[in-house]
Design a protein around this motif. Structure first.
Motif, short mmCIF file in Angstrom:
data_model
loop_
_atom_site.label_atom_id
_atom_site.label_comp_id
_atom_site.label_asym_id
_atom_site.label_seq_id
_atom_site.Cartn_x
_atom_site.Cartn_y
_atom_site.Cartn_z
N GLY A 80 -41.25 3.08 13.59
CA GLY A 80 -42.62 2.61 13.39
C GLY A 80 -42.94 1.27 13.98
O GLY A 80 -44.10 0.88 14.04
N ALA A 81 -41.95 0.51 14.45
CA ALA A 81 -42.19 -0.82 15.02
C ALA A 81 -42.25 -0.72 16.55
O ALA A 81 -41.43 -0.03 17.17
CB ALA A 81 -41.07 -1.77 14.63
N THR A 82 -43.20 -1.41 17.15
CA THR A 82 -43.33 -1.43 18.60
C THR A 82 -42.18 -2.21 19.20
O THR A 82 -41.96 -3.37 18.85
CB THR A 82 -44.67 -2.08 19.02
OG1 THR A 82 -45.74 -1.36 18.39
CG2 THR A 82 -44.84 -2.05 20.52
N VAL A 83 -41.43 -1.57 20.12
CA VAL A 83 -40.30 -2.24 20.77
C VAL A 83 -40.48 -2.38 22.27
O VAL A 83 -39.79 -3.18 22.90
CB VAL A 83 -38.96 -1.53 20.47
CG1 VAL A 83 -38.63 -1.61 18.98
CG2 VAL A 83 -38.97 -0.10 20.96
N LEU A 84 -41.41 -1.61 22.86
CA LEU A 84 -41.58 -1.65 24.31
C LEU A 84 -42.96 -1.10 24.66
O LEU A 84 -43.40 -0.13 24.05
CB LEU A 84 -40.50 -0.79 24.99
CG LEU A 84 -40.47 -0.75 26.51
CD1 LEU A 84 -40.07 -2.11 27.07
CD2 LEU A 84 -39.49 0.31 26.98
N THR A 85 -43.59 -1.74 25.65
CA THR A 85 -44.88 -1.24 26.13
C THR A 85 -44.93 -1.32 27.65
O THR A 85 -44.25 -2.14 28.26
CB THR A 85 -46.06 -2.05 25.56
OG1 THR A 85 -45.98 -3.39 26.03
CG2 THR A 85 -46.08 -2.04 24.04
N GLY A 86 -45.73 -0.46 28.25
CA GLY A 86 -46.01 -0.54 29.67
C GLY A 86 -45.00 0.09 30.60
O GLY A 86 -45.23 0.16 31.80
N ARG A 87 -43.86 0.55 30.10
CA ARG A 87 -42.86 1.23 30.93
C ARG A 87 -42.02 2.13 30.04
O ARG A 87 -42.00 1.97 28.82
CB ARG A 87 -41.98 0.25 31.69
CG ARG A 87 -41.03 -0.54 30.81
CD ARG A 87 -40.00 -1.32 31.64
NE ARG A 87 -39.17 -2.17 30.82
CZ ARG A 87 -38.08 -1.77 30.17
NH1 ARG A 87 -37.70 -0.51 30.22
NH2 ARG A 87 -37.38 -2.63 29.45
N TYR A 88 -41.33 3.06 30.69
CA TYR A 88 -40.43 3.94 29.96
C TYR A 88 -39.11 3.23 29.71
O TYR A 88 -38.65 2.44 30.53
CB TYR A 88 -40.18 5.23 30.75
CG TYR A 88 -41.38 6.14 30.72
CD1 TYR A 88 -41.59 7.02 29.67
CD2 TYR A 88 -42.33 6.09 31.74
CE1 TYR A 88 -42.71 7.84 29.64
CE2 TYR A 88 -43.46 6.90 31.72
CZ TYR A 88 -43.64 7.77 30.66
OH TYR A 88 -44.75 8.58 30.61
N PRO A 89 -38.47 3.49 28.57
CA PRO A 89 -37.19 2.84 28.27
C PRO A 89 -36.07 3.38 29.15
O PRO A 89 -36.13 4.51 29.63
CB PRO A 89 -36.95 3.19 26.80
CG PRO A 89 -37.73 4.43 26.57
CD PRO A 89 -38.92 4.37 27.49
N THR A 90 -35.04 2.58 29.31
CA THR A 90 -33.86 3.01 30.04
C THR A 90 -32.95 3.80 29.11
O THR A 90 -33.12 3.78 27.88
CB THR A 90 -33.07 1.79 30.57
OG1 THR A 90 -32.58 1.04 29.44
CG2 THR A 90 -33.92 0.91 31.48
N ARG A 91 -31.96 4.44 29.69
CA ARG A 91 -30.97 5.17 28.90
C ARG A 91 -30.24 4.22 27.95
O ARG A 91 -30.01 4.55 26.78
CB ARG A 91 -29.97 5.87 29.83
CG ARG A 91 -28.92 6.65 29.09
CD ARG A 91 -28.03 7.41 30.01
NE ARG A 91 -28.77 8.53 30.56
CZ ARG A 91 -28.22 9.68 30.92
NH1 ARG A 91 -26.92 9.85 30.83
NH2 ARG A 91 -28.95 10.66 31.40
N ALA A 92 -29.90 3.04 28.44
CA ALA A 92 -29.19 2.06 27.60
C ALA A 92 -30.06 1.63 26.42
O ALA A 92 -29.56 1.50 25.29
CB ALA A 92 -28.78 0.86 28.44
N GLU A 93 -31.34 1.41 26.66
CA GLU A 93 -32.23 1.02 25.56
C GLU A 93 -32.34 2.14 24.54
O GLU A 93 -32.23 1.90 23.33
CB GLU A 93 -33.62 0.66 26.11
CG GLU A 93 -33.65 -0.63 26.86
CD GLU A 93 -34.94 -0.87 27.63
OE1 GLU A 93 -35.30 -2.05 27.80
OE2 GLU A 93 -35.60 0.11 28.08
N LEU A 94 -32.54 3.37 25.01
CA LEU A 94 -32.62 4.50 24.08
C LEU A 94 -31.34 4.64 23.27
O LEU A 94 -31.40 4.85 22.06
CB LEU A 94 -32.90 5.80 24.85
CG LEU A 94 -34.29 5.97 25.43
CD1 LEU A 94 -34.33 7.17 26.38
CD2 LEU A 94 -35.33 6.11 24.33
N GLY A 95 -30.20 4.51 23.93
CA GLY A 95 -28.91 4.61 23.24
C GLY A 95 -28.74 3.53 22.20
O GLY A 95 -28.26 3.79 21.09
#
Length: 145
Positions: A80-95
């Protein structure tokens, strides 16, 4: 379990991986999402064109869209918390957000550029290939060509 939600701009189909001019970042992101899911992570994406109700029902996504506009998407929420805007996350971020034990060894390598393929040939990307062959499961056949 951590819940990751990606609210993305309107795409012609659920993944944006259809048609002849496929955006490499969408291919990479789709592969990264699949990886997270196979590792046990909980990640969901919502396409504004296909699932506007998801935006309307989520206070954070609705407020972000109203304030920043569609051009500022995607917006990524973790629990529910915003962690990223304006681009898609990387694999490392998702992991990392999914708290996966198996960290990715490297980012996904893009497919061979068309410029180095033999003239007159066209490489179809695995997810787009079915669409090119007439499988309309991704978008009802309306945008794939």
């Amino acid at each position: 379990m951590t819940n990751i939600q990606i609210f993305e701009p309107g795409l012609c189909c659920g993944t944006g991986i259809c048609g002849v001019d496929v955006d490499q970042q969408l291919i990479t992101f789709s592969a990264d999402m699949d990886w997270v899911r196979t590792e046990g992570g909980d990640v969901t994406r919502f396409n504004l064109a296909q699932e506007p109700l998801a935006f309307a029902e989520n206070d954070t996504a609705r407020t972000f869209l109203k304030t920043a506009g569609e051009e500022s998407l995607p917006v990524v929420l973790v629990d529910g918390a915003t962690v990223l805007t304006g681009r898609y996350p990387t694999r490392a971020e998702l992991g990392r957000w999914a708290a996966l034990d198996s960290a990715p060894l490297a980012e996904v390598m893009p497919p061979t550029p068309a410029a180095v393929q033999p003239e007159g040939s066209r490489q179809l990307l695995p997810m787009a290939a079915a669409t090119q062959q007439g499988d309309s499961s991704c978008c009802g056949g309306t945008c794939c060509g």
